[in-house]
Design a protein around this motif. Structure first.
Motif, PDB file in Angstrom:
ATOM      1  N   ARG A   1      13.540  81.360 -58.291  1.00  0.00           N
ATOM      2  CA  ARG A   1      13.270  80.250 -59.225  1.00  0.00           C
ATOM      3  C   ARG A   1      12.470  80.814 -60.388  1.00  0.00           C
ATOM      4  O   ARG A   1      11.334  81.258 -60.235  1.00  0.00           O
ATOM      5  CB  ARG A   1      12.509  79.146 -58.505  1.00  0.00           C
ATOM      6  N   THR A   2      13.081  80.823 -61.575  1.00  0.00           N
ATOM      7  CA  THR A   2      12.447  81.392 -62.753  1.00  0.00           C
ATOM      8  C   THR A   2      11.727  80.309 -63.565  1.00  0.00           C
ATOM      9  O   THR A   2      11.757  79.131 -63.220  1.00  0.00           O
ATOM     10  CB  THR A   2      13.500  82.079 -63.640  1.00  0.00           C
ATOM     11  N   LYS A   3      11.078  80.751 -64.659  1.00  0.00           N
ATOM     12  CA  LYS A   3      10.416  79.863 -65.626  1.00  0.00           C
ATOM     13  C   LYS A   3       9.381  78.954 -64.962  1.00  0.00           C
ATOM     14  O   LYS A   3       9.240  77.772 -65.319  1.00  0.00           O
ATOM     15  CB  LYS A   3      11.456  79.016 -66.368  1.00  0.00           C
ATOM     16  N   MET A   4       8.645  79.516 -64.002  1.00  0.00           N
ATOM     17  CA  MET A   4       7.635  78.713 -63.315  1.00  0.00           C
ATOM     18  C   MET A   4       6.505  78.291 -64.247  1.00  0.00           C
ATOM     19  O   MET A   4       5.844  77.273 -64.024  1.00  0.00           O
ATOM     20  CB  MET A   4       7.084  79.485 -62.120  1.00  0.00           C
TER      21      MET A   4
ATOM     22  N   SER B   1      -1.612  69.029 -61.320  1.00  0.00           N
ATOM     23  CA  SER B   1      -2.322  70.291 -61.459  1.00  0.00           C
ATOM     24  C   SER B   1      -1.338  71.451 -61.277  1.00  0.00           C
ATOM     25  O   SER B   1      -0.194  71.249 -60.872  1.00  0.00           O
ATOM     26  CB  SER B   1      -3.426  70.396 -60.403  1.00  0.00           C
ATOM     27  N   GLN B   2      -1.809  72.631 -61.584  1.00  0.00           N
ATOM     28  CA  GLN B   2      -0.946  73.807 -61.426  1.00  0.00           C
ATOM     29  C   GLN B   2      -0.471  73.926 -59.989  1.00  0.00           C
ATOM     30  O   GLN B   2       0.728  74.123 -59.736  1.00  0.00           O
ATOM     31  CB  GLN B   2      -1.720  75.076 -61.830  1.00  0.00           C
TER      32      GLN B   2
ATOM     33  N   LEU C   1       3.425  73.718 -58.609  1.00  0.00           N
ATOM     34  CA  LEU C   1       4.036  74.831 -57.868  1.00  0.00           C
ATOM     35  C   LEU C   1       4.573  74.341 -56.520  1.00  0.00           C
ATOM     36  O   LEU C   1       5.675  74.720 -56.102  1.00  0.00           O
ATOM     37  CB  LEU C   1       3.006  75.948 -57.654  1.00  0.00           C
ATOM     38  N   GLN C   2       3.793  73.496 -55.858  1.00  0.00           N
ATOM     39  CA  GLN C   2       4.224  72.955 -54.568  1.00  0.00           C
ATOM     40  C   GLN C   2       5.431  72.038 -54.728  1.00  0.00           C
ATOM     41  O   GLN C   2       6.371  72.083 -53.924  1.00  0.00           O
ATOM     42  CB  GLN C   2       3.060  72.202 -53.921  1.00  0.00           C
TER      43      GLN C   2
END
Length: 322
Positions: A237-240, A254-255, A259-260
């Motif tokens: 999975r790119t462009k995180m 939040s970050q 992400l989760q």
């Protein structure tokens, strides 16, 4: 008259005791018998040892013959599988110079230099070229010009399979390791129905399925085909960095929450039994070091480590059993 000669007779030796003589003779006979018996025992042991050695040699020869027959049988199966694969899925012309083909002669096949190929697949705009560019930078610094994917603009994409050398990944002896930027599927030139065949994915040692979150039906079809073909693969999975920014802007996440959320969504649309096959990355190094003001994320270390481990594993599998 003649003088008288006196003749002195020697004193007669006393006669030996018969019992002592008999005892001496008996002792000597016993000693000789013991020596003879010991000789016979050693001779028998030597004969047994020789027989055991001959049996061991014969057994070893039998085992070697069986091992050679088993190696020959396995190689015949390998050749048969290879010919069947080439018949059902001909090697694409662009890939032929990069594939280590199975030789009919087992000795030649075992001694030939091994090449490895890593395919990077995904729809146009998912960041395949940027991902490859950063993977290439994981290698040692090289003087002079090094081929790297160029930046892509909106509407552009990879139009033909493009190879890049990543032999630096090898911890074992490989002639060459190549990572391929492959065109996206589902286009007029590369229809999804024949994509696996057209790209020769069955000849790749590993495939990276790249997505930027837009998981389409074609992605599911391709992933299922790759899994069904027993092709080692991972989902990247790119462009995180963009996902984190969108999560904050759109939903105030939040970050860590973003992400989760991304991980949960991807595991839902592209389920994999092995969680280590998922990689969540960004091609922007400042997020790797936390220079954006938050915790570091999106590094390529785990992905590169997995590639190295897989290459070492397939090299071990190439070594024929003794």
């Amino acid at each position: 008259p003649f003088p008288r000669l006196e003749v002195q007779t020697a004193a007669r030796a006393p006669m030996a005791n018969p019992r002592v003589v008999a005892a001496g003779v008996g002792f000597a006979a016993t000693a000789v018998a013991g020596v003879v018996a010991e000789f016979q025992r050693l001779k028998a042991e030597a004969a047994q040892a020789t027989s055991d050695l001959q049996q061991a040699q014969a057994e070893n020869q039998r085992i070697q013959r069986e091992a050679e027959a088993e190696r020959a049988r396995r190689h015949m199966e390998k050749v048969a599988d290879w010919l069947a694969l080439c018949c059902s899925y001909p090697i694409p012309q662009f890939l032929r110079p990069y594939v280590t083909q199975v030789q009919a002669d087992a000795a030649q096949d075992a001694s030939q230099a091994r090449q490895a190929n890593i395919g990077v697949v995904g729809n146009s705009g998912t960041g395949k070229s940027s991902l490859i560019r950063q993977i290439l930078r994981q290698g040692p610094a090289v003087e002079g010009e090094v081929a790297r994917p160029s930046a892509r603009f909106e509407g552009e994409g990879t139009h033909e399979p493009t190879p890049y050398d990543v032999t630096f990944f090898a911890e074992s002896d490989f002639l060459r390791i190549t990572i391929w930027d492959l065109p996206g599927q589902g286009t007029e030139n590369f229809p999804a129905k024949t994509y696996l065949r057209d790209m020769g994915l069955k000849y790749f040692d590993m495939v990276l399925v790249v997505t930027d979150g837009r998981w389409l039906e074609n992605d599911t079809t391709l992933c299922n085909a790759i899994a069904f073909g027993n092709i080692p693969h991972s989902i990247v999975r790119t462009k995180m960095d963009l996902a984190v920014a969108d999560g904050e802007a759109d939903e105030g996440l939040s970050q860590e929450e973003s992400l989760q959320r991304v991980a949960e969504v991807l595991r839902g649309v592209a389920p994999e039994p092995d969680a280590s096959k998922y990689h969540f990355v960004t091609s922007r190094p400042r997020f790797w070091e936390g220079l954006h003001g938050g915790e570091p994320f999106g590094k390529l270390d785990g992905l590169c480590s997995q590639i190295r481990s897989h290459l070492a594993e397939i090299r071990r599998d190439d070594i024929p059993p003794q």
